[in-house]
Write an enzyme that holds these catalytic residues in place. Structure first.
Site, PDB file in Angstrom:
ATOM      1  N   HIS A  76       0.853  -1.193   0.000  1.00 35.77           N
ATOM      2  CA  HIS A  76       0.000   0.000   0.000  1.00 35.77           C
ATOM      3  C   HIS A  76       0.886   1.239   0.000  1.00 35.77           C
ATOM      4  O   HIS A  76       1.827   1.339   0.790  1.00 35.77           O
ATOM      5  CB  HIS A  76      -0.897   0.003   1.240  1.00 35.77           C
ATOM      6  CG  HIS A  76      -1.707   1.258   1.402  1.00 35.77           C
ATOM      7  ND1 HIS A  76      -1.503   2.163   2.406  1.00 35.77           N
ATOM      8  CD2 HIS A  76      -2.742   1.744   0.664  1.00 35.77           C
ATOM      9  CE1 HIS A  76      -2.366   3.161   2.300  1.00 35.77           C
ATOM     10  NE2 HIS A  76      -3.134   2.928   1.251  1.00 35.77           N
ATOM     11  N   SER A  77       0.610   2.173  -0.903  1.00 37.58           N
ATOM     12  CA  SER A  77       1.301   3.464  -0.933  1.00 37.58           C
ATOM     13  C   SER A  77       2.824   3.265  -1.086  1.00 37.58           C
ATOM     14  O   SER A  77       3.273   2.664  -2.060  1.00 37.58           O
ATOM     15  CB  SER A  77       0.933   4.264   0.322  1.00 37.58           C
ATOM     16  OG  SER A  77       1.294   5.617   0.203  1.00 37.58           O
ATOM     17  N   TYR A  78       3.616   3.744  -0.114  1.00 34.14           N
ATOM     18  CA  TYR A  78       5.071   3.519  -0.162  1.00 34.14           C
ATOM     19  C   TYR A  78       5.407   2.035  -0.255  1.00 34.14           C
ATOM     20  O   TYR A  78       6.438   1.659  -0.829  1.00 34.14           O
ATOM     21  CB  TYR A  78       5.715   4.128   1.090  1.00 34.14           C
ATOM     22  CG  TYR A  78       7.134   3.663   1.357  1.00 34.14           C
ATOM     23  CD1 TYR A  78       8.181   4.042   0.505  1.00 34.14           C
ATOM     24  CD2 TYR A  78       7.432   2.844   2.446  1.00 34.14           C
ATOM     25  CE1 TYR A  78       9.479   3.618   0.750  1.00 34.14           C
ATOM     26  CE2 TYR A  78       8.729   2.425   2.693  1.00 34.14           C
ATOM     27  CZ  TYR A  78       9.751   2.804   1.843  1.00 34.14           C
ATOM     28  OH  TYR A  78      11.034   2.372   2.084  1.00 34.14           O
ATOM     29  N   GLY A  80       4.454  -0.004  -2.225  1.00 38.06           N
ATOM     30  CA  GLY A  80       4.682  -0.390  -3.617  1.00 38.06           C
ATOM     31  C   GLY A  80       6.129  -0.262  -4.025  1.00 38.06           C
ATOM     32  O   GLY A  80       6.636  -1.060  -4.833  1.00 38.06           O
TER      33      GLY A  80
END
Length: 231
Positions: A76-78, A80
């Site tokens: 999720h978010s960072y 990735g």
């Protein structure tokens, strides 16, 4: 039974998945949700040199230590950024990659190069070292008041290098031969361009039209249903 390896985003920790975890485990699946060094309860273990590539190595080492085969690796978010780096280091342990409203980098990218506005939005914590970044208000990420309160109790600063350091190459090459799903939280526009690019790269795209960047963790039923389809 699938093994889901859930990687949190900025200022987070394994706690980000506390509401998701039982939904997957009750369906019979194994769940690993580590806290990355420099975040949460591991903030004190970090220093100015703790960056995204160190976090990616941690995840690859976890897959080996837990003898995970064909992991469903979720970021999720960072997160990735981290799962892309981990894919380069442990390609044979990954069955599917899932990006949840997340960065989907190629080698040489950093979070700052992909979303340049973050550089000015990320500031040191009051009274803290300049190599750390204070959490943003979760309300700006789509959290309601109850969700924001939950997140604010747990969010911590993080090392700035996690977002400024370029990712080492190799992960994007693994993605070319690995099933990849991009789940876009379209209630906010943070990753609209990333989602469009994901389609061009051949990723499966799932659009959650009324779910924000933070809501996907706060009320995880919709995301859990999508993940269970991939198990």
């Amino acid at each position: 039974m699938a093994t889901f390896v859930l990687i949190h985003g900025s200022w987070g920790g394994g706690w980000c998945w506390d509401r998701m975890r039982p939904l997957l485990e009750d369906a019979g699946h194994r769940v690993l949700a580590p806290t990355l060094t420099g975040f949460g309860e591991k903030l004190a273990d970090a220093g100015p040199g703790t960056g995204v590539n160190a976090n990616a190595r941690e995840v690859a080492d976890l897959l080996a230590a837990e003898d995970v085969d064909r992991a469903v690796l979720v970021g999720h978010s960072y997160g990735g950024m981290v799962i892309t780096g981990a894919a380069a280091l442990a390609p044979d342990r990954i069955g599917r990659m899932v990006y949840v409203d997340a960065f989907a980098p190629v080698g040489g990218d950093s979070a700052f190069s992909l979303l340049p506005w973050l550089q000015d939005a990320f500031v040191p914590p009051e009274g803290g070292p300049d190599w750390q970044v204070a959490p943003l208000d979760p309300r700006a990420l789509g959290a309601d008041e109850d969700g924001a309160s939950w997140m604010e109790r747990n969010l911590t600063p993080m090392p700035r290098l996690t977002h400024s350091e370029p990712l080492l190459p190799g992960g994007d090459e693994v993605l070319e031969r690995t099933p990849v799903t991009y789940i876009h939280c379209a209630a906010q526009q943070f990753f609209d361009d990333t989602a469009a690019d994901a389609v061009k790269r051949g990723f499966e795209l799932v659009t959650l039209t009324e779910v924000s960047h933070a809501e996907v963790l706060i009320e995880p039923g919709v995301l859990a249903a999508e993940l269970l389809k991939l198990a």
